[in-house]
Scaffold this active site. Structure first.
Site, mmCIF file in Angstrom:
data_model
loop_
_atom_site.group_PDB
_atom_site.id
_atom_site.type_symbol
_atom_site.label_atom_id
_atom_site.label_comp_id
_atom_site.label_asym_id
_atom_site.label_seq_id
_atom_site.Cartn_x
_atom_site.Cartn_y
_atom_site.Cartn_z
ATOM 1 N N TYR A 187 -14.801 -1.088 -41.148
ATOM 2 C CA TYR A 187 -15.800 -1.440 -42.162
ATOM 3 C C TYR A 187 -15.138 -1.540 -43.542
ATOM 4 O O TYR A 187 -15.284 -2.542 -44.249
ATOM 5 C CB TYR A 187 -16.935 -0.395 -42.201
ATOM 6 C CG TYR A 187 -17.664 -0.381 -43.509
ATOM 7 C CD1 TYR A 187 -18.581 -1.380 -43.818
ATOM 8 C CD2 TYR A 187 -17.389 0.596 -44.484
ATOM 9 C CE1 TYR A 187 -19.212 -1.397 -45.054
ATOM 10 C CE2 TYR A 187 -18.011 0.582 -45.711
ATOM 11 C CZ TYR A 187 -18.923 -0.411 -45.997
ATOM 12 O OH TYR A 187 -19.526 -0.431 -47.224
ATOM 13 N N SER A 233 -17.340 -2.043 -52.299
ATOM 14 C CA SER A 233 -17.559 -0.592 -52.180
ATOM 15 C C SER A 233 -16.401 0.177 -52.793
ATOM 16 O O SER A 233 -15.243 -0.265 -52.738
ATOM 17 C CB SER A 233 -17.675 -0.253 -50.695
ATOM 18 O OG SER A 233 -17.602 1.135 -50.508
ATOM 19 N N LYS A 276 -14.304 -4.866 -46.336
ATOM 20 C CA LYS A 276 -14.575 -4.970 -47.772
ATOM 21 C C LYS A 276 -13.301 -5.391 -48.522
ATOM 22 O O LYS A 276 -13.323 -6.244 -49.393
ATOM 23 C CB LYS A 276 -15.120 -3.652 -48.339
ATOM 24 C CG LYS A 276 -16.510 -3.312 -47.856
ATOM 25 C CD LYS A 276 -17.562 -4.321 -48.332
ATOM 26 C CE LYS A 276 -18.930 -4.080 -47.763
ATOM 27 N NZ LYS A 276 -19.859 -5.200 -47.924
HETATM 28 C C1 UD1 Z 1 -19.916 6.438 -46.584
HETATM 29 C C2 UD1 Z 1 -18.769 5.717 -45.958
HETATM 30 C C3 UD1 Z 1 -18.252 4.679 -46.920
HETATM 31 C C4 UD1 Z 1 -19.369 3.710 -47.274
HETATM 32 C C5 UD1 Z 1 -20.558 4.483 -47.801
HETATM 33 C C6 UD1 Z 1 -21.721 3.531 -47.952
HETATM 34 C C7 UD1 Z 1 -17.805 7.329 -44.405
HETATM 35 C C8 UD1 Z 1 -16.613 8.172 -44.083
HETATM 36 N N1 UD1 Z 1 -17.744 6.663 -45.546
HETATM 37 O O1 UD1 Z 1 -19.452 7.058 -47.740
HETATM 38 O O2 UD1 Z 1 -17.184 3.974 -46.365
HETATM 39 O O3 UD1 Z 1 -18.927 2.787 -48.232
HETATM 40 O O4 UD1 Z 1 -20.935 5.512 -46.912
HETATM 41 O O5 UD1 Z 1 -22.853 4.169 -48.369
HETATM 42 O O6 UD1 Z 1 -18.746 7.292 -43.665
HETATM 43 N N2 UD1 Z 1 -22.623 14.361 -45.540
HETATM 44 C C9 UD1 Z 1 -23.019 15.532 -44.937
HETATM 45 N N3 UD1 Z 1 -23.915 15.472 -43.915
HETATM 46 C C10 UD1 Z 1 -24.447 14.293 -43.475
HETATM 47 C C11 UD1 Z 1 -24.043 13.094 -44.094
HETATM 48 C C12 UD1 Z 1 -23.120 13.155 -45.116
HETATM 49 O O7 UD1 Z 1 -22.557 16.623 -45.326
HETATM 50 O O8 UD1 Z 1 -25.235 14.316 -42.534
HETATM 51 C C13 UD1 Z 1 -21.672 14.402 -46.663
HETATM 52 C C14 UD1 Z 1 -20.398 13.650 -46.382
HETATM 53 O O9 UD1 Z 1 -19.451 14.457 -45.794
HETATM 54 C C15 UD1 Z 1 -20.000 13.231 -47.800
HETATM 55 C C16 UD1 Z 1 -21.334 13.081 -48.541
HETATM 56 O O10 UD1 Z 1 -22.280 13.795 -47.767
HETATM 57 O O11 UD1 Z 1 -19.285 14.256 -48.405
HETATM 58 C C17 UD1 Z 1 -21.781 11.643 -48.676
HETATM 59 O O12 UD1 Z 1 -21.749 11.051 -47.395
HETATM 60 P P1 UD1 Z 1 -22.261 9.564 -47.118
HETATM 61 O O13 UD1 Z 1 -23.631 9.413 -47.666
HETATM 62 O O14 UD1 Z 1 -22.059 9.272 -45.672
HETATM 63 O O15 UD1 Z 1 -21.353 8.660 -48.021
HETATM 64 P P2 UD1 Z 1 -19.734 8.522 -48.099
HETATM 65 O O16 UD1 Z 1 -19.065 9.430 -47.158
HETATM 66 O O17 UD1 Z 1 -19.381 8.678 -49.518
#
Ligand code: UD1
Length: 344
Positions: free
Chosen positions: A152, A127, A156
């Site tokens: 997690y 990742s 990795k």
């Molecule tokens: C997350 C994990 C990362 C993992 C990846 C796998 C965290 C902090 N990081 O990454 O370790 O490898 O998933 O797919 O969880 N967001 C919202 N509302 C939501 C969900 C997400 O605003 O309900 C935003 C988050 O703040 C972020 C973006 O969407 O800015 C992407 O979020 P997400 O899909 O959870 O991925 P990562 O944070 O990049």
């Protein structure tokens, strides 16, 4: 090519799409999955796409003797693509030992059996989380690995180290693929991500809100140092990602690898903000999303996107799909789920 490819976690999200991609390239394969975070029905759905249900062994890779029995039973394994792992960041903070035990013991058992049974080639599901917030964007494979934000993420990093050191001391060869943010679903609408419980990731959250399973999408912070204040990610289509796994295992099987251990970023090279993603979803689906801006989520990275040059050059692979297409297939899958496609 004679011999089988093992896909661990092949009933899961990226695993199932990779099984389809391998099948379409004519590979003979066998799926291992313990089904703790996936469903066997996905194998039936794969069969609807490919015309063939993949061979399947329900097996927990933490069971060392079970893994040895597997390699005894299938004595014509050519390579392994290893997806099986727990992946919920929040849960890993709550239950670190569950994550260290599951993700690391399974890998050790797999590598031990590969050594013992003379199976040389491994593709590992890593990742971009290993980079943390990179000092330079786009981030390339030479960027330093930063201290993990969660158990997690740490599994990795440690897994990559375990693999690298095993490669150094054995005849095993491996490629770690560092995924950016995989989204989307198969264009048939027959397979996709099946988050059990409340999803953690943005796109399942968006589609579940749009379909009415969840009341509201929360946007985690709009005060970041980005053009619209929301976080930026490199969203990559799951089918593009699946294709990269086929290329990676073939690279080793065909002796095309430059070194016994290699690492590649898998992204598109383009970053989109949370708000851009929401707006694109609304545009391509015509559905208005109920969302609100809330506070930041602990541990979130402000912005990250991939330098894809190395993967493009060495793997001869490039992500093709654009964000709107990825969101369209994710939506098709969500609608199919709501229509009970898995119950038929
Ligand atoms: C997350 C994990 C990362 C993992 C990846 C796998 C965290 C902090 N990081 O990454 O370790 O490898 O998933 O797919 O969880 N967001 C919202 N509302 C939501 C969900 C997400 O605003 O309900 C935003 C988050 O703040 C972020 C973006 O969407 O800015 C992407 O979020 P997400 O899909 O959870 O991925 P990562 O944070 O990049």
């Amino acid at each position: 090519m004679a011999g089988k490819i093992v896909v661990t976690g092949g009933a899961g999200y990226i695993g199932s799409h990779t099984v389809v991609a391998l099948h379409q390239k004519g590979y003979d394969l066998v799926v291992i999955d313990n089904l703790v975070n996936s469903s066997e029905v996905m194998l039936d759905m794969i069969a609807k796409i490919t015309g063939q249900r993949p061979a399947f062994e329900k097996l927990d890779l933490c069971d060392e003797s079970g893994v040895r029995s597997f390699f005894t039973k299938y004595d014509d394994i050519k390579g392994v693509i290893h997806f099986a792992a727990l992946k919920a960041v929040g849960e890993s903070v709550e239950y670190p030992l569950r994550y260290y035990h599951n993700n690391l013991v399974s890998l050790v058992n797999l590598l031990r059996s590969m050594e013992e049974f003379g199976v040389r080639d491994l593709v590992f599901s890593s990742s971009c989380t290993v980079y943390g917030q990179p000092d330079q964007l786009p981030v390339n494979e030479q960027a330093p690995v930063k201290k993990a934000e969660s158990p997690y993420g740490n599994t990795k990093q440690i897994s990559e180290e375990i693999i690298e050191e095993t490669v150094r001391s054995s005849s095993i060869r491996a490629i770690s693929l560092r995924y950016f943010n995989p989204i989307g679903a198969h264009e048939s609408g027959l397979i996709g991500e099946l988050p059990l419980g409340v999803p953690n990731n943005l796109v399942p959250f968006i589609t579940q809100t749009a379909i009415g399973k969840l009341p509201k999408l929360r946007v985690f912070g709009d005060d970041y140092n980005t053009p619209d204040g929301t976080c930026i990610r490199d969203y990559i289509d799951v089918n593009d990602l699946a294709g990269a796994h086929v290329v990676a295992i073939e690279r080793m099987l065909r002796e095309k690898n430059d070194a016994p251990y290699e690492v590649f970023n898998l992204g598109t090279g383009k970053g989109y903000s949370v708000m851009e993603t929401i707006k694109t979803f609304e545009k391509v689906t015509g559905v208005n999303l109920n969302y609100e801006i809330t506070g930041r989520r602990a541990g979130d990275i402000e912005q990250v996107w991939a330098d894809t040059k190395y993967a493009n050059l060495k793997l001869g692979w490039k992500a093709e799909k654009e964000l709107d297409e990825m969101l369209k297939t994710a939506w098709r899958w969500e609608k199919n789920l709501a229509a009970g496609i898995l119950d038929k």
